[in-house]
Design a protein around this motif. Structure first.
Motif, PDB file in Angstrom:
ATOM      1  N   GLN A 131      15.807 -22.907  -6.708  1.00 34.88           N
ATOM      2  CA  GLN A 131      16.768 -23.895  -6.548  1.00 34.88           C
ATOM      3  C   GLN A 131      16.314 -25.044  -5.350  1.00 34.88           C
ATOM      4  N   LEU A 132      15.424 -24.664  -4.661  1.00 32.57           N
ATOM      5  CA  LEU A 132      14.970 -25.530  -4.073  1.00 32.57           C
ATOM      6  C   LEU A 132      13.787 -26.685  -4.714  1.00 32.57           C
ATOM      7  N   LYS A 133      13.217 -26.068  -5.725  1.00 29.20           N
ATOM      8  CA  LYS A 133      12.443 -27.056  -6.461  1.00 29.20           C
ATOM      9  C   LYS A 133      13.173 -27.690  -7.335  1.00 29.20           C
ATOM     10  N   VAL A 134      14.549 -27.501  -7.926  1.00 29.40           N
ATOM     11  CA  VAL A 134      15.235 -28.070  -8.793  1.00 29.40           C
ATOM     12  C   VAL A 134      15.986 -29.314  -7.886  1.00 29.40           C
ATOM     13  N   VAL A 135      16.336 -28.812  -6.556  1.00 35.73           N
ATOM     14  CA  VAL A 135      17.063 -30.099  -5.986  1.00 35.73           C
ATOM     15  C   VAL A 135      15.987 -31.101  -5.621  1.00 35.73           C
ATOM     16  N   VAL A 136      14.492 -30.585  -5.436  1.00 39.66           N
ATOM     17  CA  VAL A 136      13.606 -31.817  -4.961  1.00 39.66           C
ATOM     18  C   VAL A 136      13.419 -32.654  -6.215  1.00 39.66           C
ATOM     19  N   LYS A 137      13.331 -32.153  -7.279  1.00 41.37           N
ATOM     20  CA  LYS A 137      12.961 -32.619  -8.741  1.00 41.37           C
ATOM     21  C   LYS A 137      14.173 -33.606  -8.909  1.00 41.37           C
ATOM     22  N   GLU A 138      15.582 -33.145  -8.676  1.00 37.66           N
ATOM     23  CA  GLU A 138      16.611 -34.200  -9.102  1.00 37.66           C
ATOM     24  C   GLU A 138      16.784 -35.109  -7.939  1.00 37.66           C
TER      25      GLU A 138
ATOM     26  N   PHE B 287      16.891 -37.446   2.201  1.00 37.19           N
ATOM     27  CA  PHE B 287      17.662 -36.646   3.261  1.00 37.19           C
ATOM     28  C   PHE B 287      18.352 -35.347   2.498  1.00 37.19           C
ATOM     29  N   ASN B 288      18.827 -35.286   1.420  1.00 39.37           N
ATOM     30  CA  ASN B 288      19.429 -34.198   0.669  1.00 39.37           C
ATOM     31  C   ASN B 288      18.098 -33.287   0.614  1.00 39.37           C
TER      32      ASN B 288
END
Length: 527
Positions: A394-401, A423-424
């Motif tokens: 989930q962390l990697k998905v958020v970083v990419k998005e 900052f998200n």
């Protein structure tokens, strides 16, 4: 998504500032947003040229200098030096600073005026109009607000004199066609509606482009009793800075047309109507975009030098930056003004954002991560193996998005939402710490690889976030990246999650932002 565009040219400009008083926080916004956009494009590998400067002619300068018993140039030199010092204080990375008193600019303006005259776009006549001295602007009766200047609220005077005129009326249809065929030329869309409905559809009047009563200006070389009207003097700075009408025009060929003129919304009319018309008359390409940003409101009002209320009533960046850092002031300016709209500034907003975003979210994330890395791995970056934690994915998905969103927003110069996305990323990393609880994992000797995965994910997330943050907050992000032995920042590998070397040691990092006692700071700022 294409994150890296090596070699592509990018030319960005601020307006040139009228040096009638010290620049205030509102002026800083325009320059800081341009700096952030310029830095972002440099990090994309582009060939960037970032222009700023000062607009130094006109009656107002003469009057201000006379009040102080100074010559125009001695008065101007002091203010220009203060302006350059302020830009240095705020980490503004401009490539060129133009002054309209520079010899090459004066030469260029005289030749532009002469060329337009020879081509029949400028003619001699007599002007009678309502003139606002502080704004150096003529207005029609219908444009006045309560009988006063619509920009600064001052009294206007009826003025009649011999003058040269630019055939602006001849470009009404061409400009309407420009907006129809190129809706991206002027942003945001609300500015387009204003230009079309208030100025173009009613029909443009020819524009007075010289004065005989103002001596402090660029002389019309073939009729020296006239000086060039300040906006015809000022607007061509964007091409004279590149060598227009000089023997050496390599920079003009390299960078014109500009990718974007970023300006305050109060001068959109000059940049979106008069400037394109001049360029059309000169057979030069138009800038790709004009972006008219909103105002920074202080106490519910626009910060303005013309009103005599702005510079002395607003909080001085020369006070704020040494106290809170250039990054903190850049952050509040870039974060608080929504895309194309007005934004509010108060000291409370600054201090609360400082503690919540810079201290709690970003600074605390970096501090916690480096402390845990030192405690569990001796500050050495561990290798990732078989990371099956759902929270890691989930962390990697958020970083990419969020990274993709940053690039999307920055293509439209939406720095506020870009910062929100960065900052998200930091917020998600803080959430990841709470989800994984590294301190609890560390107690189980059988989960050392899981702990290694978690710590590596955190370090890499901080690297990506700090890389994205660098154009906006260059000092603090650079400290973080240098800690990771990244000296030359660009976006060429921003899409790679695991980039740092296994076994790399991260040295200790001082606290990026100290927590503030808000009441204490508010009291201090009152004195």
């Amino acid at each position: 998504m294409d994150y890296f565009k090596k070699g592509e040219k990018f030319y960005i400009t601020t307006p040139i500032y009228y040096p009638s008083n010290k620049l205030h926080l509102g002026n800083c916004y325009t320059t800081v947003i341009c700096d952030a956009v310029a830095r972002f494009n440099r990090n994309q590998g582009k060939d960037v040229f970032f222009l700023t400067g000062t607009d130094e002619h006109g009656q107002k300068v003469s009057e201000a200098a006379a009040k102080l018993g100074k010559t125009e140039m001695s008065y101007l030199n002091e203010i220009v030096e203060d302006t350059k010092t302020l830009w240095q204080l705020l980490n503004i990375s401009y490539d060129k600073f133009i002054r309209t008193t520079d010899d090459y600019h004066v030469f260029g303006v005289q030749n532009i005026f002469k060329t337009l005259y020879q081509k029949g776009f400028i003619y001699k006549g007599e002007y009678k109009g309502l003139y606002c001295t502080p704004c150096e602007s003529f207005w029609t009766e219908s444009q006045l607000v309560d009988g006063k200047c619509p920009d600064c609220g001052r009294e206007v005077k009826v003025q009649t004199e011999e003058a040269y005129f630019f055939k602006l009326s001849a470009f009404t249809d061409k400009l309407l066609q420009l907006y129809k065929t190129n809706p991206q030329f002027l942003q945001p869309e609300s500015r387009v509606n204003e230009m079309v409905n208030n100025f173009l559809k009613p029909g443009l009047d020819d524009l007075c482009v010289s004065r005989t009563s103002v001596k402090w200006g660029v002389p019309v070389d073939f009729d020296p009793k006239h000086t060039v009207y300040v906006w015809i003097d000022a607007l061509p700075n964007y091409i004279t800075a590149l060598g227009y009408f000089c023997n050496e025009q390599s920079e003009l060929k390299r960078f014109w047309p500009a990718n974007v003129h970023i300006i305050g919304k109060e001068i959109v009319r000059f940049h979106a109507i008069i400037w394109p018309a001049i360029l059309m008359a000169l057979d030069l390409p138009l800038p790709q975009r004009v972006f008219g940003h909103g105002w920074l409101l202080f106490g519910g009002d626009k910060l303005s030098k013309s009103k005599d209320s702005g510079a002395k009533d607003c909080i001085d960046p020369r006070v704020l930056v040494p106290r809170y850092s250039a990054d903190a002031i850049r952050y509040i300016l870039l974060r608080e003004i929504p895309f194309g709209s007005d934004g509010n500034y108060t000291n409370e907003i600054l201090l609360n954002r400082f503690n919540s975003d810079l201290v709690n979210n970003f600074g605390n994330l970096v501090s916690r991560t480096l402390s845990m890395l030192k405690k569990y791995f001796g500050s050495v970056i561990p290798e990732v193996k078989e990371d099956n934690l759902p929270s890691s994915e989930q962390l990697k998905v958020v970083v990419k998005e969020e990274t993709d969103k940053v690039f999307k927003y920055m293509s439209d110069f939406d720095v506020s939402n870009s910062l929100k996305c960065i900052f998200n990323i930091f917020s998600q990393a803080n959430k990841y710490i709470e989800q994984t609880e590294p301190w609890a994992i560390a107690k189980d000797e059988g989960k050392q690889q899981t702990l290694a995965n978690v710590m590596r994910n955190l370090v890499e997330t901080i690297r990506i976030g700090a890389t994205l943050l660098q154009p906006f907050l260059p000092d603090c992000s650079q400290k973080v990246l240098e800690c990771m032995s990244i000296e030359h920042v660009n976006f060429s590998q921003i899409d790679k999650f695991y980039l740092l070397e296994n076994g790399q040691s991260l040295p200790p990092l001082p606290i990026l932002f100290p927590r503030l006692d808000i009441q204490t700071e508010l009291e201090a700022l009152k004195n």
